[in-house]
Design a protein around this motif. Sequence first.
Motif, PDB file in Angstrom:
ATOM      1  N   LEU A  26      34.271  33.442  36.847  1.00 52.99           N
ATOM      2  CA  LEU A  26      34.520  34.299  35.949  1.00 52.99           C
ATOM      3  C   LEU A  26      35.676  34.997  36.050  1.00 52.99           C
ATOM      4  CD1 LEU A  26      30.963  35.567  34.986  1.00 52.99           C
ATOM      5  CD2 LEU A  26      32.104  33.613  34.150  1.00 52.99           C
ATOM      6  N   SER A  27      35.939  35.689  37.370  1.00 51.01           N
ATOM      7  CA  SER A  27      37.200  36.493  37.772  1.00 51.01           C
ATOM      8  C   SER A  27      38.409  35.606  37.181  1.00 51.01           C
ATOM      9  CB  SER A  27      36.975  36.800  39.332  1.00 51.01           C
ATOM     10  OG  SER A  27      35.946  37.304  39.223  1.00 51.01           O
ATOM     11  N   GLY A  28      38.289  34.277  37.433  1.00 54.23           N
ATOM     12  CA  GLY A  28      39.410  33.395  37.085  1.00 54.23           C
ATOM     13  C   GLY A  28      39.680  33.403  35.614  1.00 54.23           C
ATOM     14  N   TYR A  29      38.579  33.398  34.869  1.00 52.58           N
ATOM     15  CA  TYR A  29      38.812  33.293  33.437  1.00 52.58           C
ATOM     16  C   TYR A  29      39.233  34.688  32.810  1.00 52.58           C
ATOM     17  CZ  TYR A  29      35.197  29.634  33.935  1.00 52.58           C
ATOM     18  OH  TYR A  29      34.352  28.449  34.188  1.00 52.58           O
ATOM     19  N   LEU A  30      38.718  35.693  33.334  1.00 55.72           N
ATOM     20  CA  LEU A  30      39.158  37.151  33.063  1.00 55.72           C
ATOM     21  C   LEU A  30      40.748  37.293  33.272  1.00 55.72           C
ATOM     22  CD1 LEU A  30      36.398  39.341  34.280  1.00 55.72           C
ATOM     23  CD2 LEU A  30      37.422  39.109  31.996  1.00 55.72           C
ATOM     24  N   LEU A  31      41.139  36.702  34.763  1.00 56.16           N
ATOM     25  CA  LEU A  31      42.504  36.887  35.022  1.00 56.16           C
ATOM     26  C   LEU A  31      43.562  36.073  34.074  1.00 56.16           C
ATOM     27  CD1 LEU A  31      42.276  36.530  38.904  1.00 56.16           C
ATOM     28  CD2 LEU A  31      42.920  38.754  37.487  1.00 56.16           C
ATOM     29  N   ALA A  32      43.204  34.865  33.783  1.00 51.60           N
ATOM     30  CA  ALA A  32      43.900  33.849  32.904  1.00 51.60           C
ATOM     31  C   ALA A  32      44.083  34.674  31.727  1.00 51.60           C
ATOM     32  CB  ALA A  32      43.126  32.587  32.824  1.00 51.60           C
ATOM     33  N   GLY A  33      42.951  35.114  31.138  1.00 54.94           N
ATOM     34  CA  GLY A  33      42.967  35.811  29.923  1.00 54.94           C
ATOM     35  C   GLY A  33      44.078  37.188  29.853  1.00 54.94           C
ATOM     36  N   ILE A  34      43.967  38.039  31.058  1.00 57.92           N
ATOM     37  CA  ILE A  34      44.857  39.053  31.133  1.00 57.92           C
ATOM     38  C   ILE A  34      46.223  38.409  31.271  1.00 57.92           C
ATOM     39  CG2 ILE A  34      45.559  40.836  32.786  1.00 57.92           C
ATOM     40  CD1 ILE A  34      42.512  41.202  33.565  1.00 57.92           C
TER      41      ILE A  34
END
Lengths: 409, 446
Positions: free
Chosen positions: B69-77
């Motif tokens: 989930l942190s990866g998804y968030l970072l990609a979105g950011i």
Amino acid sequence: MNAYAILVGLLVLAYAGDALRPAGKRALGLSSGTEFLLVGILLGPLGLGAVTRAALDALSPLTLVAASWLALLAGSHLGFADERRVPRGRLTIGFVVGVVAFGACMLVAFFAAPALLPLEPDERLYLALGLGCAGSETARAAMVWGASRAQGRGPLHEAFADLAEADDIVPLLGLAVLFAVGPQPEGAVLRGQPLWALALTVGLGVVLGAITAALTRVEARSTERWGILLGAGLLAIGLAMRLGLAAPATLFVMGAALNLLARDGEALRGMLGATVRPVLLPVVALAGAHLDLRDGRGLGLVVGLVLLARLAVKASAGALLRRHLGISVTPTRWMGLGLMASGGITICVGLTAAARFPGPVGRVILAACLAAVALGELLGTPLLRRELRLAGEAQGVDTPAEARPAEGP
Amino acid sequence: MSAAAPAKSWGARGVQAAVLLATVSLVLGSKQSIPVAPGVLAAISALGLLLLAGTLASELVEVVGLPHLSGYLLAGILVGPHVLNLVEHQTVEELGALNALALALIALAGGAELRLDALRKAARSLVWAHLLQTFLVLLAVAGAFLALARFIPFLDGMAPVAAVMVALLWGVLATSRSPAAVLGLLAQIRPKGPLTNMTVAFVMSSDVVVILLLAVTLAVARLGFDPSATLDLSAFSAVGHELLGSAALGTTLGLVLAVYLRLSGRGLMLVLLALGLPMSALLKYIHLDPLLSFMVAGFVVQNFSSGGERLLHSIEKTGAIVFVVFFATAGAHLDLPLLGRIWPIALGLAGVRMVATMVAARAASRLAGDEPVLKRWGWSGLVSQAGLALGLATVIVRAFPEFGDGFRTLSIAVIGVNEMIGPVLFKLGLDRAGESKRAIDESGAG
């Protein structure tokens, strides 16, 4: 009916498409899905008007995504028939027949259309290219389905499937050319640079296909693979559309590159193949709803001439090539007509062209594509079965679904 | 998501990093040469980019032990409007319908994770946890909010009673959790054990508690802002309508799904999409809570039919896509410049909430007589906040436009902090509690 309701309706159709091939039970439906085409026409503006042009326009991007996805499936399957590599000789023959059919349909349209339709000078070439695409596909899935319902198995059946596998590239390459030479909006980067546009169509597909292949090499989990395939596919479609390129052509190249570079192409083809009917049938229905016959008699005549040209090429090619297929049985001189089936790629071309050329050019191309599909169903499938029966490869009995070979578009 | 695969080699990580870089460069190049107006076309590219970048980033953050989930968030950011601007703000908004569908599937899975026998066993723990997590966290966070009042610009010049009301509303916001974050992590690492069961049961049921609490607090807060006003009981009627209506519709949907699973079950994902799309829109239109409705539907299928596992399995198969879409979009939504401006207050409020959550969890576990692992790590899954909290903030802002903008700004910043650290803490908790796949493997190997 609003776009939202139609979207749900399409999901229901996708479900129906999946449910029409229940495991272990007898398959339902026509080989090309023509009944869905009729449903689309019936519900669309030409029929009951339940689906309006405005709603279709609202759904247009989604339609193009689905149509392009079909091209990706075709690309990923290029050179394979039922997980069997198609012999090079047959690939070449199929490709050449496709090119000749493309050329014949294009020439007929180029010379006949100006007399029958009110076209702008540039539109003559666009229409001819689009009608060349409409007349050049042989739908392997429709043929395999049609044959398998008659328990068709044997060298002739394989030869038909192989020939059909080879020519998907022709209409999609034609579509790429059509978009490359077609009008670009003022200020567009690729305006007036058709060669660059063509190179980018192919290049983008190769790059994204290579990216997908590299990622699937290091990722074995199926759901993560779906994320990669869907992500790369949508990105390719979005970028191609942004650049004014033919998204289906880009996706086809992407599929072919994936096919060539992936380590376990068979598994990927299996994953993608499972989406064929759930995507194809809603697209077919949408294509039926998009049909617009306002160009009247001129449209009918142009479409009729193009289909005649296709018929003539297929019939002649069959008569010439029947002794060069390298099989023990020699089919009749009419075997070429068994190659008349059209399907997903033709419809994909029709929808994409209709969206790109909203005037008479797009309308006539779409009408020709749909007519080719209907004619293929009426003529191609029965004649294919006849050939198989005469060759002793069909018993005329429907086959259970589990015995049916895997499909490709 | 699929079952965990063997650890990847550095070469594989290198390929993933290179492809992420290549993809971002490709889109950056095309965007700079051909700007495109926001619309469906931009949304298609954005969705593709978020899916691809999210999947790759989630793999790369695995190296440092962070959850997907942190990866998804970072990609979105990274690709979102505040860093590379490959996905513009309006495009992120346009992906909202897809987000609603993702949330529906997440809630359905969440409901299906709730098993009646497990709930019965944990009833005592759940009651204590809800009591303390609600009131202790609410009071502690509201107190901290008041203590920091002089640093919060939109409280300037506000009457003390009104400021207390705003603090109470802030406290209610702090009691909301993120079912999506919890389920996203469960889908990735498939943990098993009491911490997992308790967290799922608590987080899913907290939706109902928060809705009730917000209704009460809104009614009381109105009195604080307008002394001439009387207690408006119609608010409770609306909440009753929302809760009962959502539960009733959810039950109906659950029964329909159960019958379908019994009769055929073929093409379940298409059925879920065909039902989820119109249901999400309909529920929003008639002011019912989609999260609750879908959760109840999942609960009904799991506990009153034999199709629960099939439903879960079917939704899990879409996990990589559903969670990437949901969290990468959330990452793209994150307002980094805003966070940069008010980070000390946001961090302070998030820190107080985390400590209060931890204390409340320990106290509740002690009172309920929970096993040690819950006493120690029971709080770890309760820190995340995401879509539900943002939805509550919107309701508060709409009810009190007089301080709405400032409240919204601060809430987005604090929820953003919780969104980023919450999944990391929960994964840490599951690893340390020995419930994650990794922990199970390590203990098995040892």
